[in-house]
Scaffold this motif. Structure first.
Motif, short mmCIF file in Angstrom:
data_model
loop_
_atom_site.label_atom_id
_atom_site.label_comp_id
_atom_site.label_asym_id
_atom_site.label_seq_id
_atom_site.Cartn_x
_atom_site.Cartn_y
_atom_site.Cartn_z
N LEU A 72 0.83 -1.20 0.00
CA LEU A 72 0.00 0.00 0.00
C LEU A 72 0.87 1.26 0.00
N PRO A 73 0.52 2.27 -0.78
CA PRO A 73 1.26 3.53 -0.69
C PRO A 73 0.98 4.22 0.64
N VAL A 74 1.97 4.95 1.14
CA VAL A 74 1.82 5.65 2.41
C VAL A 74 2.14 7.13 2.20
N PRO A 75 1.62 8.01 3.05
CA PRO A 75 1.91 9.44 2.92
C PRO A 75 3.41 9.74 3.02
N GLU A 76 3.82 10.86 2.44
CA GLU A 76 5.24 11.22 2.41
C GLU A 76 5.84 11.36 3.80
N GLU A 77 5.03 11.82 4.75
CA GLU A 77 5.57 12.06 6.10
C GLU A 77 5.66 10.79 6.94
N VAL A 78 5.32 9.65 6.37
CA VAL A 78 5.31 8.38 7.10
C VAL A 78 6.51 7.54 6.70
N ALA A 79 7.19 6.94 7.70
CA ALA A 79 8.30 6.02 7.46
C ALA A 79 7.88 4.61 7.89
N VAL A 80 8.35 3.61 7.15
CA VAL A 80 7.93 2.23 7.39
C VAL A 80 9.15 1.32 7.47
N ILE A 81 9.15 0.42 8.44
CA ILE A 81 10.19 -0.61 8.55
C ILE A 81 9.51 -1.97 8.70
N PHE A 82 9.85 -2.89 7.82
CA PHE A 82 9.33 -4.25 7.87
C PHE A 82 10.36 -5.20 8.48
N ILE A 83 9.88 -6.20 9.22
CA ILE A 83 10.69 -7.36 9.57
C ILE A 83 10.07 -8.55 8.87
N ASP A 84 10.88 -9.23 8.04
CA ASP A 84 10.32 -10.32 7.25
C ASP A 84 10.38 -11.65 8.00
N ASP A 85 9.94 -12.69 7.33
CA ASP A 85 9.86 -14.02 7.96
C ASP A 85 11.23 -14.64 8.19
N GLN A 86 12.29 -14.00 7.69
CA GLN A 86 13.66 -14.46 7.95
C GLN A 86 14.37 -13.56 8.96
N LEU A 87 13.60 -12.70 9.63
CA LEU A 87 14.12 -11.74 10.61
C LEU A 87 15.09 -10.74 9.98
N LYS A 88 14.82 -10.36 8.75
CA LYS A 88 15.59 -9.31 8.09
C LYS A 88 14.78 -8.02 8.07
N ILE A 89 15.47 -6.90 8.14
CA ILE A 89 14.84 -5.58 8.20
C ILE A 89 14.83 -4.95 6.82
N HIS A 90 13.69 -4.34 6.47
CA HIS A 90 13.54 -3.69 5.16
C HIS A 90 12.83 -2.36 5.32
N GLN A 91 13.24 -1.38 4.50
CA GLN A 91 12.57 -0.09 4.48
C GLN A 91 11.75 0.12 3.20
N ASP A 92 11.70 -0.91 2.37
CA ASP A 92 10.84 -0.88 1.18
C ASP A 92 10.28 -2.29 0.99
N THR A 93 9.55 -2.50 -0.09
CA THR A 93 8.87 -3.79 -0.29
C THR A 93 9.53 -4.65 -1.37
N GLU A 94 10.80 -4.36 -1.68
CA GLU A 94 11.50 -5.18 -2.68
C GLU A 94 11.55 -6.64 -2.26
N PHE A 95 11.62 -6.89 -0.96
CA PHE A 95 11.74 -8.28 -0.48
C PHE A 95 10.52 -9.13 -0.82
N LEU A 96 9.41 -8.50 -1.09
CA LEU A 96 8.19 -9.25 -1.41
C LEU A 96 8.27 -9.97 -2.74
N ILE A 97 9.13 -9.51 -3.64
CA ILE A 97 9.21 -10.11 -4.99
C ILE A 97 10.49 -10.89 -5.20
N GLN A 98 11.26 -11.08 -4.14
CA GLN A 98 12.51 -11.82 -4.27
C GLN A 98 12.24 -13.31 -4.27
#
Length: 294
Positions: free
Chosen positions: A268-294
């Protein structure tokens, strides 16, 4: 007390431990008491599980298709409508309809429950006209549990600022908002826990005049007759590659809605003033969603 140390007040509300840290006010204890009492008031007013709450008596047990909103509830629902629209309907406070169904019929399978609840839920199920909440389906139910916790955090910051506090940190069960900086002009350093070990910090973020919430689906569960589901309820489920989502936003309410939505639809797109950090199922940290298509 030295001015560079906070006044710290702790209590429990909304099923979570709550901590209030206030800097720069000689009236910190009174301000903390106001914050605590207001938090209890909001909990009583909007408690989905209480038979005496305003949410239950006036809204979820309504006899018609409209409910007159008081000024505070109007602000809550107007904000919610904006957040629902901003997340393309993924964030959905009418998920209480599904919980209500399961409370009344524990034999429902996951598929059955969603099929029955589908007409009761979603962005089109409700709207606001002036100060009236209009609900089209008789059995639509609203659950504002996490929402009101985050609303209480935002109100706590508003109270603190209006009563002369120079800096503050409000932490309700890991949902956090800070006002200003520490007396030494440093940002507040806030930890995000390890999804596999909730007593361990996984990383930390500096916060100044902002909020941080983390949504995750690895602890609490919802029970259907044919198995368990995440407590973050969605017909298509939470994303299998996402263990947790941390969001930094101007308010706790905005951060909480977005972090919840992103566990379901991380692209989902988020507003410019919002920052997002994901932790994936391998316990890796991501600041974008590139990991979803790897």
């Amino acid at each position: 007390m030295p001015s560079n140390l906070p006044f710290i007040h702790r209590f429990k509300a909304m099923t979570v431990p709550c901590e209030v840290q206030l800097f720069g006010s000689p009236n910190a204890s009174q301000i903390a008491a106001v914050i605590e009492q207001n938090t209890y008031r909001l909990e009583q007013k909007y408690n989905f599980y209480s038979e005496q709450s305003w949410l239950t008596c006036e809204l979820n047990q309504r006899t018609g298709h409209s409910v007159l909103l008081d000024d505070e509830s109007l602000v809550v629902f107007q904000t919610l409508k904006n957040l629902v629209t901003g997340t393309a309907g993924v964030f959905d406070p009418t998920v209480g309809s599904l919980k209500w169904l399961l409370n009344n019929n524990a034999s429902l399978s996951r598929t059955q429950a969603y099929q029955i609840a589908q007409p009761m839920m979603g962005e089109a199920a409700w709207h606001i006209e002036n100060n009236q909440l209009i609900i089209s389906h008789d059995e639509t139910r609203f659950d504002l549990g996490g929402v009101i916790k985050e609303f209480a955090i935002d109100q706590a910051i508003n109270f603190a600022e209006s009563m002369g506090v120079s800096a503050a940190l409000i932490n309700f069960g890991g949902d956090i908002r800070v006002l200003g900086t520490k007396p030494n002009q440093e940002a507040f350093n806030v930890a995000v826990v390890n999804p596999h070990e909730s007593t361990q910090a996984f990383f930390s973020l500096p916060l100044v005049n902002s909020a941080l919430t983390t949504s995750a689906h690895y602890e609490r569960k919802t029970q259907f007759s044919d198995g368990q589901s995440s407590h973050i309820l969605s017909e298509k489920g939470t994303h299998s590659k996402v263990l947790s989502v941390s969001v930094v936003a101007p308010s706790a309410l905005e951060a909480g809605a977005i972090s919840t939505a992103l566990t379901i639809a991380p692209s989902l797109p988020v507003p410019e003033e919002v920052a997002v950090i994901f932790i994936d199922d391998q316990l890796k940290i991501h600041q974008d969603t590139e990991f979803l298509i790897q």
